[in-house]
Motif scaffolding. Structure first.
Motif, short mmCIF file in Angstrom:
data_model
loop_
_atom_site.label_atom_id
_atom_site.label_comp_id
_atom_site.label_asym_id
_atom_site.label_seq_id
_atom_site.Cartn_x
_atom_site.Cartn_y
_atom_site.Cartn_z
N ILE A 108 44.96 42.47 26.03
CA ILE A 108 44.13 42.32 27.22
C ILE A 108 42.77 42.92 26.91
O ILE A 108 42.65 44.13 26.72
CB ILE A 108 44.79 43.01 28.43
CG1 ILE A 108 46.14 42.35 28.71
CG2 ILE A 108 43.87 42.98 29.64
CD1 ILE A 108 46.96 43.00 29.79
N THR A 162 40.14 43.14 34.52
CA THR A 162 41.08 42.62 33.53
C THR A 162 42.30 42.06 34.26
O THR A 162 42.43 42.21 35.47
CB THR A 162 41.57 43.69 32.53
OG1 THR A 162 42.43 44.61 33.22
CG2 THR A 162 40.42 44.42 31.87
N LYS A 163 43.19 41.48 33.51
CA LYS A 163 44.44 40.95 34.07
C LYS A 163 45.61 41.90 33.85
O LYS A 163 46.77 41.51 34.00
CB LYS A 163 44.75 39.59 33.43
CG LYS A 163 43.69 38.56 33.74
CD LYS A 163 44.00 37.23 33.09
CE LYS A 163 42.88 36.25 33.40
NZ LYS A 163 43.15 34.93 32.85
N ASN A 176 47.97 42.40 36.96
CA ASN A 176 48.73 41.17 37.18
C ASN A 176 49.87 41.07 36.16
O ASN A 176 50.99 40.68 36.50
CB ASN A 176 47.84 39.93 37.06
CG ASN A 176 46.89 39.81 38.22
OD1 ASN A 176 47.12 40.36 39.29
ND2 ASN A 176 45.81 39.10 38.01
N TYR A 177 49.59 41.41 34.91
CA TYR A 177 50.62 41.38 33.87
C TYR A 177 51.73 42.38 34.17
O TYR A 177 52.91 42.06 34.08
CB TYR A 177 50.00 41.66 32.50
CG TYR A 177 51.04 41.78 31.41
CD1 TYR A 177 51.65 40.65 30.88
CD2 TYR A 177 51.43 43.04 30.95
CE1 TYR A 177 52.63 40.77 29.90
CE2 TYR A 177 52.40 43.15 29.97
CZ TYR A 177 53.00 42.02 29.45
OH TYR A 177 53.98 42.14 28.49
#
Length: 69
Positions: free
Chosen positions: A14, A25-26, A29-30
């Motif tokens: 990431i 950033t994601k 969500n991850y």
């Protein structure tokens, strides 16, 4: 990523632009999507990452020997 670091097929990278792994950033969500709730934090500017992790409801542990923030 430095060439001496061997990535596994299951590794997730990431990218980040700020001093927090969560900002823009994601990552969250991850974590939410995989059910990960506990993080071991290692790095240089870990104070921001730990604060945001707690704010988002994640548990965070700092690996003291590897950190100097």
């Amino acid at each position: 990523m430095h060439e001496s670091i061997a990535l596994e097929v299951s590794d997730v990278i990431i990218d980040k632009r700020y001093n927090s792994a969560f900002k823009a950033t994601k990552l969250q969500n991850y974590l939410d999507g995989t059910g990960i709730e506990h993080l071991n934090i290692i790095g240089v500017t870990i104070n921001v990452v730990v604060k945001v992790a707690f704010k988002l409801g994640d548990q965070a542990a700092v690996v003291e020997q590897e950190s100097f923030s």
